[in-house]
Motif scaffolding. Structure first.
Motif, PDB file in Angstrom:
ATOM      1  N   PHE A   1      29.094 -29.708 -25.681  1.00  0.00           N
ATOM      2  CA  PHE A   1      30.355 -30.135 -25.070  1.00  0.00           C
ATOM      3  C   PHE A   1      31.410 -30.292 -26.163  1.00  0.00           C
ATOM      4  O   PHE A   1      31.780 -31.408 -26.531  1.00  0.00           O
ATOM      5  CB  PHE A   1      30.150 -31.464 -24.334  1.00  0.00           C
ATOM      6  CG  PHE A   1      28.972 -31.458 -23.416  1.00  0.00           C
ATOM      7  CD1 PHE A   1      29.043 -30.822 -22.184  1.00  0.00           C
ATOM      8  CD2 PHE A   1      27.776 -32.065 -23.770  1.00  0.00           C
ATOM      9  CE1 PHE A   1      27.957 -30.807 -21.331  1.00  0.00           C
ATOM     10  CE2 PHE A   1      26.689 -32.050 -22.928  1.00  0.00           C
ATOM     11  CZ  PHE A   1      26.772 -31.419 -21.705  1.00  0.00           C
TER      12      PHE A   1
ATOM     13  N   ASP B   1      28.178 -33.718 -29.556  1.00  0.00           N
ATOM     14  CA  ASP B   1      27.190 -32.874 -28.888  1.00  0.00           C
ATOM     15  C   ASP B   1      27.780 -31.475 -28.800  1.00  0.00           C
ATOM     16  O   ASP B   1      28.793 -31.261 -28.128  1.00  0.00           O
ATOM     17  CB  ASP B   1      26.891 -33.423 -27.495  1.00  0.00           C
ATOM     18  CG  ASP B   1      25.710 -32.751 -26.826  1.00  0.00           C
ATOM     19  OD1 ASP B   1      25.343 -31.630 -27.254  1.00  0.00           O
ATOM     20  OD2 ASP B   1      25.153 -33.326 -25.885  1.00  0.00           O
TER      21      ASP B   1
ATOM     22  N   LEU C   1      30.351 -43.117 -22.444  1.00  0.00           N
ATOM     23  CA  LEU C   1      31.250 -42.036 -22.046  1.00  0.00           C
ATOM     24  C   LEU C   1      31.777 -42.161 -20.622  1.00  0.00           C
ATOM     25  O   LEU C   1      32.907 -41.790 -20.346  1.00  0.00           O
ATOM     26  CB  LEU C   1      30.532 -40.685 -22.166  1.00  0.00           C
ATOM     27  CG  LEU C   1      30.211 -40.184 -23.557  1.00  0.00           C
ATOM     28  CD1 LEU C   1      29.372 -38.915 -23.465  1.00  0.00           C
ATOM     29  CD2 LEU C   1      31.472 -39.925 -24.344  1.00  0.00           C
ATOM     30  N   CYS C   2      30.952 -42.644 -19.714  1.00  0.00           N
ATOM     31  CA  CYS C   2      31.293 -42.612 -18.291  1.00  0.00           C
ATOM     32  C   CYS C   2      32.028 -43.873 -17.845  1.00  0.00           C
ATOM     33  O   CYS C   2      31.670 -44.976 -18.250  1.00  0.00           O
ATOM     34  CB  CYS C   2      30.022 -42.514 -17.447  1.00  0.00           C
ATOM     35  SG  CYS C   2      29.019 -41.074 -17.766  1.00  0.00           S
TER      36      CYS C   2
ATOM     37  N   TYR D   1      25.585 -42.292 -21.960  1.00  0.00           N
ATOM     38  CA  TYR D   1      26.384 -42.184 -20.732  1.00  0.00           C
ATOM     39  C   TYR D   1      27.173 -43.447 -20.461  1.00  0.00           C
ATOM     40  O   TYR D   1      28.286 -43.396 -19.934  1.00  0.00           O
ATOM     41  CB  TYR D   1      25.567 -41.727 -19.525  1.00  0.00           C
ATOM     42  CG  TYR D   1      24.819 -42.763 -18.728  1.00  0.00           C
ATOM     43  CD1 TYR D   1      25.483 -43.660 -17.902  1.00  0.00           C
ATOM     44  CD2 TYR D   1      23.435 -42.822 -18.747  1.00  0.00           C
ATOM     45  CE1 TYR D   1      24.797 -44.591 -17.143  1.00  0.00           C
ATOM     46  CE2 TYR D   1      22.744 -43.739 -17.992  1.00  0.00           C
ATOM     47  CZ  TYR D   1      23.424 -44.627 -17.191  1.00  0.00           C
ATOM     48  OH  TYR D   1      22.743 -45.546 -16.446  1.00  0.00           O
TER      49      TYR D   1
ATOM     50  N   ASN E   1      29.674 -34.006 -20.294  1.00  0.00           N
ATOM     51  CA  ASN E   1      28.787 -34.707 -21.215  1.00  0.00           C
ATOM     52  C   ASN E   1      28.311 -36.007 -20.572  1.00  0.00           C
ATOM     53  O   ASN E   1      27.125 -36.334 -20.610  1.00  0.00           O
ATOM     54  CB  ASN E   1      29.524 -34.987 -22.526  1.00  0.00           C
ATOM     55  CG  ASN E   1      28.634 -35.474 -23.629  1.00  0.00           C
ATOM     56  OD1 ASN E   1      27.457 -35.717 -23.444  1.00  0.00           O
ATOM     57  ND2 ASN E   1      29.215 -35.627 -24.801  1.00  0.00           N
ATOM     58  N   CYS E   2      29.210 -36.725 -19.958  1.00  0.00           N
ATOM     59  CA  CYS E   2      28.881 -37.965 -19.256  1.00  0.00           C
ATOM     60  C   CYS E   2      27.841 -37.703 -18.174  1.00  0.00           C
ATOM     61  O   CYS E   2      26.798 -38.352 -18.131  1.00  0.00           O
ATOM     62  CB  CYS E   2      30.167 -38.537 -18.657  1.00  0.00           C
ATOM     63  SG  CYS E   2      29.973 -39.596 -17.240  1.00  0.00           S
TER      64      CYS E   2
ATOM     65  N   THR F   1      37.563 -31.697 -25.619  1.00  0.00           N
ATOM     66  CA  THR F   1      37.984 -33.089 -25.514  1.00  0.00           C
ATOM     67  C   THR F   1      37.505 -33.719 -24.212  1.00  0.00           C
ATOM     68  O   THR F   1      37.120 -34.874 -24.192  1.00  0.00           O
ATOM     69  CB  THR F   1      39.517 -33.180 -25.592  1.00  0.00           C
ATOM     70  OG1 THR F   1      39.944 -32.536 -26.784  1.00  0.00           O
ATOM     71  CG2 THR F   1      39.975 -34.608 -25.601  1.00  0.00           C
ATOM     72  N   ASN F   2      37.533 -32.960 -23.120  1.00  0.00           N
ATOM     73  CA  ASN F   2      37.106 -33.474 -21.829  1.00  0.00           C
ATOM     74  C   ASN F   2      35.596 -33.698 -21.851  1.00  0.00           C
ATOM     75  O   ASN F   2      34.813 -32.759 -21.959  1.00  0.00           O
ATOM     76  CB  ASN F   2      37.483 -32.481 -20.726  1.00  0.00           C
ATOM     77  CG  ASN F   2      37.187 -33.024 -19.348  1.00  0.00           C
ATOM     78  OD1 ASN F   2      36.491 -34.023 -19.196  1.00  0.00           O
ATOM     79  ND2 ASN F   2      37.718 -32.361 -18.344  1.00  0.00           N
ATOM     80  N   GLN F   3      35.177 -34.941 -21.732  1.00  0.00           N
ATOM     81  CA  GLN F   3      33.768 -35.299 -21.849  1.00  0.00           C
ATOM     82  C   GLN F   3      33.105 -35.591 -20.505  1.00  0.00           C
ATOM     83  O   GLN F   3      32.043 -36.193 -20.447  1.00  0.00           O
ATOM     84  CB  GLN F   3      33.629 -36.513 -22.777  1.00  0.00           C
ATOM     85  CG  GLN F   3      34.019 -36.218 -24.208  1.00  0.00           C
ATOM     86  CD  GLN F   3      33.071 -35.226 -24.854  1.00  0.00           C
ATOM     87  OE1 GLN F   3      31.876 -35.475 -24.956  1.00  0.00           O
ATOM     88  NE2 GLN F   3      33.580 -34.086 -25.276  1.00  0.00           N
ATOM     89  N   THR F   4      33.714 -35.135 -19.420  1.00  0.00           N
ATOM     90  CA  THR F   4      33.162 -35.397 -18.091  1.00  0.00           C
ATOM     91  C   THR F   4      31.772 -34.801 -17.932  1.00  0.00           C
ATOM     92  O   THR F   4      30.855 -35.469 -17.441  1.00  0.00           O
ATOM     93  CB  THR F   4      34.109 -34.842 -17.008  1.00  0.00           C
ATOM     94  OG1 THR F   4      35.390 -35.432 -17.190  1.00  0.00           O
ATOM     95  CG2 THR F   4      33.592 -35.137 -15.630  1.00  0.00           C
TER      96      THR F   4
END
Length: 86
Positions: free
Chosen positions: A21, A18, A64-65, A61, A29-30, A24-27
Motif C-alpha cells: 500500500f 507496507d 489506521l482505521c 488496524y 491497508n486498514c 497516501t490513502n491507507q483505506t
C-alpha cells in the motif's frame, strides 16, 4: 519466534510502511489488516495455538482505521453480513 513478536508489539508506535500500500490513502491497508487479524485468530484458534502473534494486525488496524468503521465491521461480523472473507 514468539519472543520476537512480543518484543515488536511492545515497541510498537504506529503502523510501519507496507509496500503493498504505497499510496497516501491507507483505506485498503486498514481493511486488509482488519481481515488479517480475524483470519489469523480464526486459523490459530482452530489449531489450538496461541493467538498472540495476531495482536500485531490488531494494533496496525487500530492505528489506521477510524473506530467507527471498526465498530461497524464488528457489528456486521456478529450479524453475518460482513462483506469480507474471514
Amino acid at each position: 519466534m514468539a519472543d520476537m513478536v512480543d518484543e515488536k508489539i511492545k515497541n510498537y508506535r504506529t503502523a510501519p510502511f507496507d509496500a503493498r500500500f504505497p499510496n497516501t490513502n491507507q483505506t485498503r491497508n486498514c481493511f486488509q489488516n482488519y481481515l488479517d487479524f480475524h483470519r489469523c485468530n480464526k486459523a490459530l484458534s482452530a489449531k489450538g495455538q496461541d493467538v498472540s502473534p495476531c495482536q500485531w494486525y490488531q494494533r496496525v488496524y487500530k492505528s489506521l482505521c477510524p473506530m467507527g468503521w471498526v465498530s461497524k465491521w464488528d457489528e456486521q461480523i456478529e450479524s453475518g453480513s460482513f462483506p469480507g472473507r474471514i
